[in-house]
Design a protein around this motif. Sequence first.
Motif, mmCIF file in Angstrom:
data_model
loop_
_atom_site.group_PDB
_atom_site.id
_atom_site.type_symbol
_atom_site.label_atom_id
_atom_site.label_comp_id
_atom_site.label_asym_id
_atom_site.label_seq_id
_atom_site.Cartn_x
_atom_site.Cartn_y
_atom_site.Cartn_z
ATOM 1 N N ASN A 80 0.809 -1.216 0.000
ATOM 2 C CA ASN A 80 0.000 0.000 0.000
ATOM 3 C C ASN A 80 0.845 1.269 0.000
ATOM 4 O O ASN A 80 0.319 2.358 -0.235
ATOM 5 N N SER A 81 2.158 1.142 0.253
ATOM 6 C CA SER A 81 3.020 2.329 0.297
ATOM 7 C C SER A 81 3.086 3.030 -1.045
ATOM 8 O O SER A 81 3.270 4.245 -1.113
ATOM 9 N N VAL A 82 2.938 2.277 -2.146
ATOM 10 C CA VAL A 82 3.013 2.900 -3.470
ATOM 11 C C VAL A 82 1.766 3.731 -3.769
ATOM 12 O O VAL A 82 1.716 4.451 -4.766
ATOM 13 N N SER A 83 0.759 3.619 -2.892
ATOM 14 C CA SER A 83 -0.454 4.423 -3.060
ATOM 15 C C SER A 83 -0.388 5.728 -2.282
ATOM 16 O O SER A 83 -1.289 6.561 -2.393
ATOM 17 N N LEU A 84 0.658 5.887 -1.458
ATOM 18 C CA LEU A 84 0.803 7.133 -0.716
ATOM 19 C C LEU A 84 1.139 8.280 -1.664
ATOM 20 O O LEU A 84 1.629 8.063 -2.768
ATOM 21 N N TYR A 128 8.339 5.038 -5.914
ATOM 22 C CA TYR A 128 9.611 4.352 -5.705
ATOM 23 C C TYR A 128 10.280 4.845 -4.423
ATOM 24 O O TYR A 128 10.802 4.049 -3.630
ATOM 25 N N VAL A 129 10.232 6.142 -4.196
ATOM 26 C CA VAL A 129 10.807 6.717 -2.974
ATOM 27 C C VAL A 129 10.025 6.245 -1.750
ATOM 28 O O VAL A 129 10.609 5.898 -0.715
ATOM 29 N N ASN A 130 8.699 6.239 -1.863
ATOM 30 C CA ASN A 130 7.869 5.774 -0.744
ATOM 31 C C ASN A 130 8.191 4.328 -0.385
ATOM 32 O O ASN A 130 8.307 3.973 0.788
ATOM 33 N N PHE A 171 13.399 1.113 4.098
ATOM 34 C CA PHE A 171 14.563 1.582 4.850
ATOM 35 C C PHE A 171 14.300 1.630 6.355
ATOM 36 O O PHE A 171 15.214 1.407 7.159
ATOM 37 N N VAL A 172 13.053 1.899 6.740
ATOM 38 C CA VAL A 172 12.731 1.991 8.163
ATOM 39 C C VAL A 172 12.946 0.649 8.864
ATOM 40 O O VAL A 172 13.049 0.582 10.091
ATOM 41 N N GLU A 173 13.062 -0.428 8.082
ATOM 42 C CA GLU A 173 13.324 -1.739 8.671
ATOM 43 C C GLU A 173 14.745 -1.850 9.239
ATOM 44 O O GLU A 173 14.995 -2.684 10.116
#
Length: 546
Positions: free
Chosen positions: A374-378, A383-385, A391-393
């Motif tokens: 769902n991050s690609v819908s933000l 790609y950055v999202n 990266f937060v992992e």
Amino acid sequence: MVKQYSVIGLDAILTELGSFGRYNLVNYAFLLFPVFLAGIYGSVYVFEAPDISYRCQINECENKGNDTSWLAYAIPKVKDEYSKCERYPLRDNVTWSNATCTDSVFDASKTEECSSYIYSDEDSVVKDFNLGCQNWKRALVGTIHNVALFVSLPLTGIVSDRYGRKLALAVASLFNGLMGLFRSFSSNYEMLLVFEFLEPALGAGAYSTAFVLAMELVGPKGRVFGNTLINIVYVFGLITLAALAWWLQNWRHLLQVIYTPALLIFSYLWILNESVRWLLSKGKNEKAVEILNKAAKMNKVVLSEELLAPIYELEKIPAYHDNEKESLSHTNKKDVQSSILTQVIKSSIIRKRLAVCSFLWITCTFVYYGLSINSVSLAGNKYVNFMLVAFVEIPANFVCLLVLDRYGRKKTLILTYVLSACLCISLSFLPKDQKWWSLILYLAGKFSITVSYSSVYVYVSEVFPTSVRQSLLAICSSTGRIGSALAPQTPLLAQYYDNLPSIFFGSISLVASILVFTLPETINVPLPDTIEEAELLSRKKELKNP
């Protein structure tokens, strides 16, 4: 009844060797490569079948050159954008022979479904295979990919536990590469789905095999750090996937670039050492001692005869008790393995533990992959999202490293599941215009579920006996793929309510946090080698809390 013999003193030997001497580092370097590739393969469908921009094709109006003013008359708007799936029909008294693409020829009082589409320049299987307004087919690509893990993980687990970790890793990686490359040449949607299934079905077990090999390579003190290292490399795989997809802008080229390196891992059959713990569990003690001596030489450590003596003794009674040695000489290896699995099924403690661990895994995969997809819908660059959410992992895994050995597995799991639930549910209360706060809460939710996921991997590898460890870990992981199979469908929920996916993520995390209370703590406990030792983990808890 055939009883399994404990691998005597191996954890003491591994401690003496050191968790990360030269031997361990060399082997970890080999094992981290398939882990890195697994990070790429696990979410490739996100960029293979992304939703793209398209609209109805109005054949008689498409030859107007740069003039697109007629779109306002021909296609309704949804949230300030032209509808992807509907158009206004012609008025009853109008034929295309005299139509002029003005508001007078379209009936704006009703709509009809599109029969063909104009796609943007974005690359996707949606465009290549004409999947416009068939979101279920697009989402099915990711679901098929993850459903295949129900086949892959148990299959690889059986091969790994019976024939060795090294063979399972090499063969799985070979199929990864071959099936992935074949998929890149798909000529239709059906062919894509076939290889979308076969690639993970035959190859996705490479990750779990590399993980088990890595966990069995070190002693109790090194397992958490080793797990953290594996997870960080996996994250770099995710980031690399987004970077390559952004650069190549072509899903076929992307598949060809990422799957070719998997073919190299087949060479591990000749260059990688087998797991010592697996060799001992199979009675191959001479080979195990040979590898231990090699490791000691590389780590510049001298192993005392006192430490190795129990293993030499096992050569007389490989993997089983003295009073059953004679009966075992007439027992087929298949019957021995079957007997061990029968004991697992008969053990109520192991059965309950298997069920709870499976649900914990379902929760992790559902929330973890759901948030990634769902991050690609933000709002912003998809790609950055995706890179940010991946990266937060990395800090999450460092937190996992710090807290697991300090506060234990149970407290960490309970806290992170509850935190993930609160953060995900909180998203539904934010105003739609708070895009930055939504992103922050989104990243925090991914952070907490990542800590949970990393902890679950360590925990599950610590509560099951050696001879069936990967088989039971594979059962947990494959059952857990119910979550990852459902995750690609969660963007469809947003059609009914924008934050409905986040509410689902939060609710299941809350249930998981409650179930953790039923499990034993395993901090600084040696890996159980027999079913009796695995059961004792829970019995110790019962003795302390009568």
